[in-house]
Design a protein around this motif. Structure first.
Motif, PDB file in Angstrom:
ATOM      1  N   CYS A 271       1.033  -0.985   0.034  1.00  0.00           N
ATOM      2  CA  CYS A 271       0.169  -0.143   0.078  1.00  0.00           C
ATOM      3  C   CYS A 271       0.753   1.266  -0.223  1.00  0.00           C
ATOM      4  CB  CYS A 271      -1.008  -0.088   1.097  1.00  0.00           C
ATOM      5  SG  CYS A 271      -0.165  -0.208   2.626  1.00  0.00           S
ATOM      6  N   CYS A 272       0.361   2.436  -0.198  1.00  0.00           N
ATOM      7  CA  CYS A 272       0.957   3.573  -0.178  1.00  0.00           C
ATOM      8  C   CYS A 272       2.034   3.704   0.676  1.00  0.00           C
ATOM      9  CB  CYS A 272       0.047   4.833  -0.093  1.00  0.00           C
ATOM     10  SG  CYS A 272       0.720   6.569  -0.431  1.00  0.00           S
ATOM     11  N   TYR A 273       3.354   4.116   0.605  1.00  0.00           N
ATOM     12  CA  TYR A 273       4.326   4.401   1.445  1.00  0.00           C
ATOM     13  C   TYR A 273       4.133   5.234   2.568  1.00  0.00           C
ATOM     14  CZ  TYR A 273       9.392   3.792   2.531  1.00  0.00           C
ATOM     15  OH  TYR A 273      10.564   3.551   3.038  1.00  0.00           O
ATOM     16  N   ASN A 274       3.203   6.215   2.421  1.00  0.00           N
ATOM     17  CA  ASN A 274       3.057   7.138   3.458  1.00  0.00           C
ATOM     18  C   ASN A 274       2.272   6.700   4.564  1.00  0.00           C
ATOM     19  OD1 ASN A 274       4.156   9.147   1.729  1.00  0.00           O
ATOM     20  ND2 ASN A 274       2.764  10.739   2.390  1.00  0.00           N
ATOM     21  N   THR A 275       1.824   5.284   4.282  1.00  0.00           N
ATOM     22  CA  THR A 275       1.167   4.638   5.603  1.00  0.00           C
ATOM     23  C   THR A 275       2.091   3.726   6.198  1.00  0.00           C
ATOM     24  OG1 THR A 275       0.359   2.741   4.372  1.00  0.00           O
ATOM     25  CG2 THR A 275      -1.038   4.753   4.295  1.00  0.00           C
ATOM     26  N   HIS A 276       3.329   3.688   5.661  1.00  0.00           N
ATOM     27  CA  HIS A 276       4.153   2.402   6.363  1.00  0.00           C
ATOM     28  C   HIS A 276       4.815   2.810   7.644  1.00  0.00           C
ATOM     29  CE1 HIS A 276       4.952  -0.102   2.712  1.00  0.00           C
ATOM     30  NE2 HIS A 276       3.697   0.387   2.523  1.00  0.00           N
ATOM     31  N   ARG A 277       4.893   4.049   7.884  1.00  0.00           N
ATOM     32  CA  ARG A 277       5.448   4.552   9.181  1.00  0.00           C
ATOM     33  C   ARG A 277       4.504   4.277  10.503  1.00  0.00           C
ATOM     34  NH1 ARG A 277       7.845   7.901   5.756  1.00  0.00           N
ATOM     35  NH2 ARG A 277      10.036   8.048   5.845  1.00  0.00           N
ATOM     36  N   ALA A 278       3.301   4.665  10.060  1.00  0.00           N
ATOM     37  CA  ALA A 278       2.043   4.420  10.771  1.00  0.00           C
ATOM     38  C   ALA A 278       1.514   3.123  11.082  1.00  0.00           C
ATOM     39  CB  ALA A 278       0.467   5.315  10.358  1.00  0.00           C
ATOM     40  N   LEU A 279       1.826   2.167  10.183  1.00  0.00           N
ATOM     41  CA  LEU A 279       1.480   0.902  10.212  1.00  0.00           C
ATOM     42  C   LEU A 279       2.648   0.207  11.254  1.00  0.00           C
ATOM     43  CD1 LEU A 279       0.647   0.072   6.488  1.00  0.00           C
ATOM     44  CD2 LEU A 279      -0.774  -0.478   8.460  1.00  0.00           C
ATOM     45  N   ALA A 281       3.871   1.643  13.577  1.00  0.00           N
ATOM     46  CA  ALA A 281       3.751   2.018  14.907  1.00  0.00           C
ATOM     47  C   ALA A 281       2.508   1.124  15.313  1.00  0.00           C
ATOM     48  CB  ALA A 281       3.503   3.529  14.888  1.00  0.00           C
ATOM     49  N   ILE A 282       1.455   1.225  14.820  1.00  0.00           N
ATOM     50  CA  ILE A 282       0.254   0.555  15.399  1.00  0.00           C
ATOM     51  C   ILE A 282       0.349  -1.078  15.408  1.00  0.00           C
ATOM     52  CG2 ILE A 282      -1.104   0.060  13.258  1.00  0.00           C
ATOM     53  CD1 ILE A 282      -3.604   1.121  14.643  1.00  0.00           C
ATOM     54  N   LEU A 283       1.308  -1.569  14.581  1.00  0.00           N
ATOM     55  CA  LEU A 283       1.434  -3.041  14.639  1.00  0.00           C
ATOM     56  C   LEU A 283       2.475  -3.565  15.998  1.00  0.00           C
ATOM     57  CD1 LEU A 283       2.027  -3.914  11.017  1.00  0.00           C
ATOM     58  CD2 LEU A 283       0.079  -4.687  12.306  1.00  0.00           C
ATOM     59  N   GLU A 284       3.092  -2.383  16.347  1.00  0.00           N
ATOM     60  CA  GLU A 284       3.961  -2.622  17.449  1.00  0.00           C
ATOM     61  C   GLU A 284       3.246  -2.357  18.809  1.00  0.00           C
ATOM     62  OE1 GLU A 284       7.809  -0.310  17.312  1.00  0.00           O
ATOM     63  OE2 GLU A 284       8.294  -0.769  15.380  1.00  0.00           O
ATOM     64  N   LEU A 285       2.522  -1.576  18.627  1.00  0.00           N
ATOM     65  CA  LEU A 285       1.428  -1.137  19.774  1.00  0.00           C
ATOM     66  C   LEU A 285       0.420  -2.423  20.163  1.00  0.00           C
ATOM     67  CD1 LEU A 285       0.427   2.622  19.277  1.00  0.00           C
ATOM     68  CD2 LEU A 285       1.916   1.523  21.057  1.00  0.00           C
ATOM     69  N   ARG A 286       0.059  -2.880  18.984  1.00  0.00           N
ATOM     70  CA  ARG A 286      -0.964  -4.152  18.877  1.00  0.00           C
ATOM     71  C   ARG A 286      -0.097  -5.312  19.687  1.00  0.00           C
ATOM     72  NH1 ARG A 286      -2.097  -8.288  15.310  1.00  0.00           N
ATOM     73  NH2 ARG A 286      -4.234  -8.891  15.083  1.00  0.00           N
ATOM     74  N   ASP A 287       1.100  -5.540  19.114  1.00  0.00           N
ATOM     75  CA  ASP A 287       1.849  -6.558  19.902  1.00  0.00           C
ATOM     76  C   ASP A 287       2.041  -6.400  21.255  1.00  0.00           C
ATOM     77  OD1 ASP A 287       1.820  -7.781  17.199  1.00  0.00           O
ATOM     78  OD2 ASP A 287       4.003  -7.129  16.852  1.00  0.00           O
ATOM     79  N   GLU A 288       2.118  -5.257  21.627  1.00  0.00           N
ATOM     80  CA  GLU A 288       2.597  -4.787  22.869  1.00  0.00           C
ATOM     81  C   GLU A 288       1.496  -4.821  23.886  1.00  0.00           C
ATOM     82  OE1 GLU A 288       4.478  -1.015  22.578  1.00  0.00           O
ATOM     83  OE2 GLU A 288       6.236  -1.784  21.658  1.00  0.00           O
ATOM     84  N   GLY A 337      -3.723  -7.408  11.607  1.00  0.00           N
ATOM     85  CA  GLY A 337      -2.262  -7.533  11.787  1.00  0.00           C
ATOM     86  C   GLY A 337      -1.630  -7.221  10.719  1.00  0.00           C
ATOM     87  N   SER A 338      -0.571  -7.443  10.086  1.00  0.00           N
ATOM     88  CA  SER A 338       0.333  -7.036   9.189  1.00  0.00           C
ATOM     89  C   SER A 338      -0.289  -7.094   7.713  1.00  0.00           C
ATOM     90  CB  SER A 338       1.713  -7.638   9.096  1.00  0.00           C
ATOM     91  OG  SER A 338       2.538  -7.091   7.811  1.00  0.00           O
ATOM     92  N   PRO A 339      -0.574  -5.811   6.999  1.00  0.00           N
ATOM     93  CA  PRO A 339      -1.363  -6.200   5.723  1.00  0.00           C
ATOM     94  C   PRO A 339      -0.593  -6.960   4.748  1.00  0.00           C
ATOM     95  CG  PRO A 339      -1.227  -3.868   6.429  1.00  0.00           C
ATOM     96  CD  PRO A 339      -0.178  -4.686   7.259  1.00  0.00           C
ATOM     97  N   VAL A 340      -1.431  -7.720   4.035  1.00  0.00           N
ATOM     98  CA  VAL A 340      -0.931  -8.562   2.952  1.00  0.00           C
ATOM     99  C   VAL A 340      -1.684  -8.251   1.617  1.00  0.00           C
ATOM    100  CG1 VAL A 340      -0.265 -10.478   4.416  1.00  0.00           C
ATOM    101  CG2 VAL A 340      -2.458 -10.662   3.554  1.00  0.00           C
ATOM    102  N   LEU A 341      -1.422  -9.081   0.669  1.00  0.00           N
ATOM    103  CA  LEU A 341      -2.097  -8.714  -0.655  1.00  0.00           C
ATOM    104  C   LEU A 341      -3.466  -8.933  -0.792  1.00  0.00           C
ATOM    105  CD1 LEU A 341       0.563 -10.536  -3.081  1.00  0.00           C
ATOM    106  CD2 LEU A 341       0.298  -8.203  -2.880  1.00  0.00           C
ATOM    107  N   ASP A 342      -3.989  -9.875   0.098  1.00  0.00           N
ATOM    108  CA  ASP A 342      -5.471 -10.009   0.000  1.00  0.00           C
ATOM    109  C   ASP A 342      -6.101  -8.900   1.015  1.00  0.00           C
ATOM    110  OD1 ASP A 342      -5.364 -12.137  -1.492  1.00  0.00           O
ATOM    111  OD2 ASP A 342      -5.734 -13.611  -0.083  1.00  0.00           O
ATOM    112  N   THR A 343      -5.224  -8.092   1.698  1.00  0.00           N
ATOM    113  CA  THR A 343      -5.892  -7.254   2.526  1.00  0.00           C
ATOM    114  C   THR A 343      -6.598  -6.023   1.507  1.00  0.00           C
ATOM    115  OG1 THR A 343      -4.021  -7.304   4.251  1.00  0.00           O
ATOM    116  CG2 THR A 343      -5.266  -5.002   4.218  1.00  0.00           C
ATOM    117  N   PHE A 344      -6.191  -6.044   0.554  1.00  0.00           N
ATOM    118  CA  PHE A 344      -6.529  -4.882  -0.438  1.00  0.00           C
ATOM    119  C   PHE A 344      -7.471  -5.547  -1.409  1.00  0.00           C
ATOM    120  CE2 PHE A 344      -3.047  -3.485   1.852  1.00  0.00           C
ATOM    121  CZ  PHE A 344      -3.522  -2.247   2.505  1.00  0.00           C
TER     122      PHE A 344
END
Length: 458
Positions: A271-279, A281-288, A337-344
């Motif tokens: 997905c758009c690279y401008n979402t990757h930092r936020a992804l 962050a939220i995935l790390e928070l979700r794991d924690e 969790g982590s987006p994959v091809l089928d996420t979209f």
């Protein structure tokens, strides 16, 4: 300032022997990553439609249409493969051109390389030069280029593909200048088409235009020979606020190679690279914290000034729109969790749970500007009960400062390629890319990724 002549002279005189070792390494990484997403993208509707159009046209079939089992004229193959390379928005990025460097380049490289019988070393040489020119010209574009709606992957990518094709066709300095002049009138790409099939068409058009521009110039077609620097030329034309910076183009051309620094950002998520930092962050928070859609009250994402510009779909209803929606990306990260091809897939975006949660996502721009060549995302998740957890990410996984390893790139390639290729073709393709500088002919790689069944190995 003779920018066009200087660039043409640089392209003609530079050979494989002049390239630093790290440019070769980065080229092989870019080829591995982009070819993988091209193979996967060849199954997408936009690539299939483009292939149907090309297949119906007559012409000399000299270049492989990746993943679709047929060959076409070089320009037509570049069009389809460029569209496929960007179809999933899983392809690389660079800050120098504020866009995707490899999707306009690799399709032109494969098409012209196959047409001319280019060796692996010639492929690397041409790729690095195309990359360098599109990025250095990108430095000379004014900051107004992108905000006013131009898609730099397409505008600058046309110049990069032209340089690449000119190198492989063996054009001289004057003819390369003409090719750039022709290419400047082919450059285009509107960001309003983000979230539609026309966005991936942009690098396809850029790759095809590069091939055509070089062929026309080789045939004696005329164009302005100073197209980059003139008052009505490329830099001024594509800097709508009259903020072109031509003085930035030449000083580091071929000395500070952009493929090495600032380098390439490889996408960990499709997905758009401008979402990757936020992804991240939220995935790390979700794991924690172990939260899910039932326990999340709201999500707030702070991005730098102008950081939301590509993310034009806050209420997406299709997979393509979802790739350009911070709101959906945050929602699906919480749910899946982590987006994959089928996420979209369209069906994934339209899920009731995702549509409900994305309406609880807020994206705001900070007064803080991103550092040159960088960015950030500051994500706050408020949980039911009142607790708020927060994380800021400045460099995403896969970025130049946190690169994916070769083995991680191989995993991504295999995951993409299994949509089309059998296991033997995948492993032979990986071996060819790993030793690309020793490849006798471009066709030794393209036949492996054509989508046709390969003869059994002995």
């Amino acid at each position: 300032m003779e920018i066009t002549r200087s660039i043409a002279e640089f392209v003609v005189r530079t050979s494989y022997a002049d390239l630093p070792t790290e440019t070769v390494t980065q080229t092989k990484r870019a080829v591995l990553d982009t070819l993988g997403v091209m193979i996967a993208g060849s199954t997408e509707p936009c690539a299939r439609i483009a292939a149907d159009v090309v297949r119906a046209d007559e012409g000399r079939a000299v270049a492989t249409v990746v993943g679709q089992g047929f060959s076409a004229p070089a320009r037509a193959a570049a069009l389809v493969n460029g569209t496929a390379a960007h179809a999933l928005d899983y392809d690389d990025v660079t800050t120098s051109m504020r866009g995707h460097p490899s999707p306009p380049l690799l399709p032109a490289l494969l098409a012209v390389g196959e047409e001319t019988g280019a060796s692996g070393r010639a492929m690397i040489e041409a790729f690095v030069l195309g990359f360098e020119v599109q990025c250095k010209v990108g430095r000379g574009l004014g900051p107004s280029h992108y905000p006013h709606g131009w898609h730099a992957t397409s505008t600058l990518g046309t110049l990069g593909a032209t340089v690449l094709a000119a190198k492989l066709y063996g054009l001289d300095v004057d003819t390369t200048r003409l090719a750039l002049g022709i290419a400047a009138s082919m450059s285009s790409g509107s960001r309003q088409n983000f979230g539609t099939m026309t966005k991936p068409l942009h690098p396809g058009l850029a790759a095809a235009s590069g091939v055509l521009a070089a062929k026309l110039a080789a045939g004696g077609f005329t164009a302005d020979e100073e197209i980059l620097e003139t008052p009505l030329g490329f830099l001024n034309l594509f800097s709508p606020a009259k903020d072109a910076r031509p003085e930035l183009v030449l000083p580091e051309l071929g000395t500070s190679w952009d493929i090495v620094s600032p380098g390439i950002g490889v996408k960990k998520y499709p997905c758009c690279y401008n979402t990757h930092r936020a992804l991240d962050a939220i995935l790390e928070l979700r794991d924690e914290r172990g939260f899910d859609e039932q326990t999340v009250e709201s999500i707030r994402v702070i991005v730098p000034k102008a950081g939301s510009q590509p993310l034009i779909h806050p209420r997406p209803t299709t997979g393509l729109e979802g790739k350009f929606s911070m709101h959906y990306c945050m929602a699906t990260a919480v749910i899946d969790g982590s987006p994959v091809l089928d996420t979209f897939l369209d069906s994934s975006v339209r899920r009731d749970g995702a549509q409900t949660l994305l309406r609880r996502v807020e994206m705001v721009e900070s007064e803080e500007s991103a550092p040159v060549g960088g960015g950030f995302a500051d994500v706050s998740v408020t949980l039911r009960g009142g607790d708020t957890v927060r994380k800021r990410i400045d460099e995403p996984r896969g970025g130049p400062e946190r690169p994916l390893s070769w083995d991680e790139l191989v995993v991504k390639f295999r995951d993409c390629a299994t949509r089309v290729l059998d296991g033997d073709s995948i492993e032979r393709s990986l071996a060819a890319i790993r030793s690309l500088e020793d490849l006798p002919r471009t066709s030794d790689l393209t036949r492996l990724v054509s989508g046709q069944r390969q003869p059994a190995t002995v």
